[in-house]
Design an enzyme around this catalytic site. Structure first.
Site, mmCIF file in Angstrom:
data_model
loop_
_atom_site.group_PDB
_atom_site.id
_atom_site.type_symbol
_atom_site.label_atom_id
_atom_site.label_comp_id
_atom_site.label_asym_id
_atom_site.label_seq_id
_atom_site.Cartn_x
_atom_site.Cartn_y
_atom_site.Cartn_z
ATOM 1 C CG ASP A 1 -5.482 97.377 30.698
ATOM 2 O OD1 ASP A 1 -5.133 96.191 30.537
ATOM 3 O OD2 ASP A 1 -6.644 97.766 30.497
ATOM 4 C CB ILE A 2 -2.092 93.324 33.030
ATOM 5 C CG1 ILE A 2 -3.482 92.699 32.975
ATOM 6 C CG2 ILE A 2 -1.719 93.769 34.431
ATOM 7 C CD1 ILE A 2 -3.590 91.377 33.720
ATOM 8 C CD GLN B 1 -18.424 96.037 33.817
ATOM 9 O OE1 GLN B 1 -19.605 96.216 33.502
ATOM 10 N NE2 GLN B 1 -17.957 96.359 35.012
ATOM 11 C CG HIS C 1 -12.542 99.247 34.899
ATOM 12 N ND1 HIS C 1 -13.508 98.273 35.112
ATOM 13 C CD2 HIS C 1 -11.974 98.954 33.707
ATOM 14 C CE1 HIS C 1 -13.517 97.431 34.079
ATOM 15 N NE2 HIS C 1 -12.599 97.827 33.214
ATOM 16 C CG HIS D 1 -10.322 100.864 29.755
ATOM 17 N ND1 HIS D 1 -9.415 99.841 29.674
ATOM 18 C CD2 HIS D 1 -11.513 100.304 30.090
ATOM 19 C CE1 HIS D 1 -10.026 98.699 29.937
ATOM 20 N NE2 HIS D 1 -11.303 98.952 30.203
#
Length: 147
Positions: free
Chosen positions: A37-38, A100, A106, A108
């Site tokens: 995750d960025i 979201q 997705h 996490h």
């Protein structure tokens, strides 16, 4: 292609899956891709996505959901040994009201640490407040009837 699809920006996760955007890849198989995750909430926070686009939890196929969940589990199993995690959260946000922000399903996978210098997440609500039994029964009844 519909008019709606022509005016919709490209899905960032579809672009990552296609290799048109970079990512720090963790794992890949024929159905899923896992990458860092960025904007991580903790050291090692990553995402697992199905390669086939689906908008959210309501939209995803059972097969893709199963594959995505199994990939998340496989990764979660190594977080304590590889990163020293004390626990793991697996989180899905389905819909804008549920936080979201990328509308491609997705999960996490978030390693959790007792050392707060490695873990920046805090609970958004206070567990333990409880609910009235009649409210629980009412909600259970409404949901069960729709199933």
């Amino acid at each position: 292609m519909s008019a709606d699809q022509l005016h919709r920006p490209p899905c960032v996760f579809c672009e990552i899956v296609a290799g048109r955007l970079p990512c720090a890849k963790v794992a890949e198989d024929e159905t899923t891709l896992a990458f860092m995750d960025i904007d991580p909430g903790s050291d090692g926070h990553l995402l697992v996505v199905p390669k086939r686009h689906s908008t959210d939890l309501v939209d995803i196929s059972a097969d893709d959901l199963t594959a995505t969940t199994l990939t998340a589990q496989r990764i979660a199993k190594v977080l304590s040994t590889q990163l020293g995690a004390d626990g793991v959260n697996v989180l899905n946000c389905s819909g804008a009201a549920a936080w979201q922000t990328v509308f491609h399903f997705h999960l996490h996978v978030i390693p959790r640490y007792l050392d707060k210098t490695r873990d920046r997440l805090e609970l958004p609500f206070e567990p333990g407040a409880g609910a009235a039994p009649e409210d629980l029964a009412k909600h259970a009844s409404l949901i069960a009837a729709a199933l």
